[in-house]
Design a protein around this motif. Structure first.
Motif, PDB file in Angstrom:
ATOM      1  N   UNK A  54      -3.753  -4.254   5.018  1.00 58.05           N
ATOM      2  CA  UNK A  54      -3.272  -4.861   3.782  1.00 58.05           C
ATOM      3  C   UNK A  54      -4.315  -5.663   3.042  1.00 58.05           C
ATOM      4  N   UNK A  55      -5.466  -5.946   3.669  1.00 58.26           N
ATOM      5  CA  UNK A  55      -6.517  -6.707   3.001  1.00 58.26           C
ATOM      6  C   UNK A  55      -7.143  -5.911   1.856  1.00 58.26           C
ATOM      7  N   UNK A  56      -7.638  -6.659   0.859  1.00 58.31           N
ATOM      8  CA  UNK A  56      -8.371  -6.060  -0.253  1.00 58.31           C
ATOM      9  C   UNK A  56      -9.869  -6.181   0.013  1.00 58.31           C
ATOM     10  N   UNK A  57     -10.600  -5.103  -0.215  1.00 60.75           N
ATOM     11  CA  UNK A  57     -12.057  -5.128  -0.100  1.00 60.75           C
ATOM     12  C   UNK A  57     -12.654  -4.405  -1.290  1.00 60.75           C
ATOM     13  N   UNK A  58     -13.915  -4.716  -1.574  1.00 56.04           N
ATOM     14  CA  UNK A  58     -14.650  -4.014  -2.615  1.00 56.04           C
ATOM     15  C   UNK A  58     -15.868  -3.341  -1.996  1.00 56.04           C
ATOM     16  N   UNK A  59     -16.197  -2.172  -2.518  1.00 54.32           N
ATOM     17  CA  UNK A  59     -17.396  -1.460  -2.101  1.00 54.32           C
ATOM     18  C   UNK A  59     -18.514  -1.832  -3.066  1.00 54.32           C
ATOM     19  N   UNK A  88     -17.105  -6.176   0.530  1.00 55.04           N
ATOM     20  CA  UNK A  88     -16.950  -7.579   0.130  1.00 55.04           C
ATOM     21  C   UNK A  88     -15.471  -7.924   0.200  1.00 55.04           C
ATOM     22  N   UNK A  89     -15.164  -9.026   0.867  1.00 57.46           N
ATOM     23  CA  UNK A  89     -13.784  -9.512   0.969  1.00 57.46           C
ATOM     24  C   UNK A  89     -13.752 -10.987   0.607  1.00 57.46           C
ATOM     25  N   UNK A  90     -12.808 -11.367  -0.230  1.00 55.83           N
ATOM     26  CA  UNK A  90     -12.689 -12.768  -0.679  1.00 55.83           C
ATOM     27  C   UNK A  90     -13.994 -13.285  -1.265  1.00 55.83           C
ATOM     28  N   UNK A  91     -14.698 -12.415  -1.968  1.00 57.36           N
ATOM     29  CA  UNK A  91     -15.918 -12.823  -2.648  1.00 57.36           C
ATOM     30  C   UNK A  91     -17.145 -12.933  -1.773  1.00 57.36           C
ATOM     31  N   UNK A  92     -17.056 -12.610  -0.484  1.00 60.49           N
ATOM     32  CA  UNK A  92     -18.225 -12.722   0.395  1.00 60.49           C
ATOM     33  C   UNK A  92     -18.533 -11.366   1.024  1.00 60.49           C
ATOM     34  N   UNK A  93     -19.821 -11.015   1.077  1.00 61.61           N
ATOM     35  CA  UNK A  93     -20.197  -9.757   1.726  1.00 61.61           C
ATOM     36  C   UNK A  93     -19.990  -9.852   3.234  1.00 61.61           C
ATOM     37  N   UNK A 153       0.829  -1.207   0.000  1.00 64.31           N
ATOM     38  CA  UNK A 153       0.000   0.000   0.000  1.00 64.31           C
ATOM     39  C   UNK A 153       0.862   1.255   0.000  1.00 64.31           C
ATOM     40  N   UNK A 154       2.030   1.195   0.673  1.00 64.68           N
ATOM     41  CA  UNK A 154       2.946   2.335   0.624  1.00 64.68           C
ATOM     42  C   UNK A 154       3.408   2.583  -0.811  1.00 64.68           C
ATOM     43  N   UNK A 155       3.668   1.502  -1.551  1.00 67.17           N
ATOM     44  CA  UNK A 155       4.084   1.650  -2.951  1.00 67.17           C
ATOM     45  C   UNK A 155       2.966   2.275  -3.773  1.00 67.17           C
ATOM     46  N   UNK A 156       1.732   1.866  -3.505  1.00 66.58           N
ATOM     47  CA  UNK A 156       0.600   2.460  -4.235  1.00 66.58           C
ATOM     48  C   UNK A 156       0.522   3.962  -3.985  1.00 66.58           C
ATOM     49  N   UNK A 211      -6.911  -1.849   0.964  1.00 63.81           N
ATOM     50  CA  UNK A 211      -6.968  -1.529  -0.463  1.00 63.81           C
ATOM     51  C   UNK A 211      -8.412  -1.677  -0.911  1.00 63.81           C
ATOM     52  N   UNK A 212      -8.982  -0.593  -1.417  1.00 68.33           N
ATOM     53  CA  UNK A 212     -10.404  -0.566  -1.773  1.00 68.33           C
ATOM     54  C   UNK A 212     -10.583  -0.543  -3.280  1.00 68.33           C
ATOM     55  N   UNK A 213     -11.412  -1.451  -3.770  1.00 64.88           N
ATOM     56  CA  UNK A 213     -11.806  -1.466  -5.171  1.00 64.88           C
ATOM     57  C   UNK A 213     -13.311  -1.284  -5.290  1.00 64.88           C
ATOM     58  N   UNK A 214     -13.781  -1.130  -6.518  1.00 59.90           N
ATOM     59  CA  UNK A 214     -15.208  -0.953  -6.796  1.00 59.90           C
ATOM     60  C   UNK A 214     -15.682  -2.070  -7.715  1.00 59.90           C
ATOM     61  N   UNK A 215     -16.949  -2.466  -7.547  1.00 63.10           N
ATOM     62  CA  UNK A 215     -17.455  -3.574  -8.357  1.00 63.10           C
ATOM     63  C   UNK A 215     -17.546  -3.193  -9.835  1.00 63.10           C
TER      64      UNK A 215
END
Length: 332
Positions: A313-318, A293-298, A215-218, A249-253
């Protein structure tokens, strides 16, 4: 909060300086600003090397302002008996290297301090030093103008220019003496301490060892940073501690956009999702139920991020699911 540490040293075997007046003017200008409530100011007097280390460790300042004497390769602190103790350029740089994760601005308001400022630029986002001797009146007026602008949400570059302008306004001879130096990759024109932007914090987090390396690199590559305050997520005060901050780390669907999010791990999943949606999506957020959503589960909305198993450090999606209107027929 923005922590300002003022360090003053005027050994008894040196020329007397108006340290108290400079400190008073700095505090006065900050109190007059619209962001005064965001500043915590601590002053330390007759500073020794030991006192310097104590203050840096205990206060963890974002801004350090030194007022005192200096020469080409050193600043002058005090001994326990009040005599001069020189602190070399290399020694000063070594000390400050241990506090770079929260240091944003350092001001060395002392004669010939530009060389020391150069060596500190790798440890703080921006450093101000003096290229030549600077008079007492000039030092005071520069500080007053600089911190007033900084507290009103101006960038470090703009605040520096306003500080220099005060010398010209008052007919003082040292307008070409202050020098602004910045860390590689930092734009002082965009570095704002008291404003609403997360840009200043993003620069610090890119160097913060608490943030996972990926995340620091990002952040260093320009990824947008989102800080969710404890107030925004309605967190209970007993959980409001810096040790509880995590970085995700946050992504969008339906978007390729990626963000780095800082949030308290005891915040509720549903509240965090709603706050993120309101910040990132301009209209229509009330038409959706938002979750992470993390690892495909809400994740369950009423759980805290910690109880939901999220770690730095986990990835999640909004993700937003459209609400059925109240008049819609119910399925059997």
């Amino acid at each position: 909060m923005i922590k300002l540490l003022i360090l003053a040293a005027n050994p008894r075997d040196t020329h007397p300086l108006r340290l108290g007046e400079e400190t008073r003017r700095i505090e006065e200008r900050i109190r007059e600003s619209k962001a005064a409530h965001r500043f915590v100011i601590r002053s330390a007097w007759a500073v020794t090397v030991d006192e310097l280390l104590y203050q840096l460790n205990s206060f963890e300042p974002n801004v350090v302002h030194f007022v005192g004497h200096g020469s080409a390769d050193q600043i002058v602190l005090e001994t326990s008996s009040g005599s001069s103790q020189a602190l070399s350029r290399d020694a000063l740089s070594t000390i400050f290297s241990h506090f770079r994760q929260w240091l944003q601005v350092v001001v060395l308001n002392a004669c010939y301090s530009a060389a020391q400022a150069e060596s500190l630029a790798e440890h703080a986002d921006a450093v101000i030093g003096m290229t030549d001797p600077v008079g007492d009146a000039s030092a005071i007026e520069f500080s007053a103008g600089f911190y007033r602008a900084l507290a009103f949400g101006r960038s470090v570059e703009d605040a520096f220019s306003q500080g220099v302008a005060m010398l010209t306004v008052h007919g003082l001879p040292d307008a070409d003496v202050p020098k602004l130096i910045h860390r590689t990759g930092v734009d002082p024109a965009k570095l704002v301490l008291a404003g609403a932007s997360d840009a200043a914090i993003s620069i610090r987090r890119a160097e913060d060892p608490r943030v996972p390396q990926g995340l620091r690199k990002r952040l260093k590559d320009g990824c947008e940073f989102l800080l969710l305050s404890d107030e925004a997520t309605r967190l209970q005060e007993r959980h409001a501690d810096d040790e509880n901050r995590i970085f995700l780390e946050l992504g969008m669907r339906q978007s390729d956009a990626v963000f780095v999010v800082e949030v308290n791990r005891f915040s509720e999943v549903g509240t965090v999702a709603r706050v993120l949606a309101e910040r990132l999506i301009p209209n229509g957020t009330h038409l959706y139920d938002w979750t992470l959503v993390a690892d495909g589960r809400p994740l369950v909305a009423y759980l805290s991020l910690a109880m939901a198993g999220l770690r730095s450090g986990n990835d999640v999606k909004l993700v937003g699911n459209h609400r059925a209107p109240q008049w819609a027929p119910r399925s059997r």
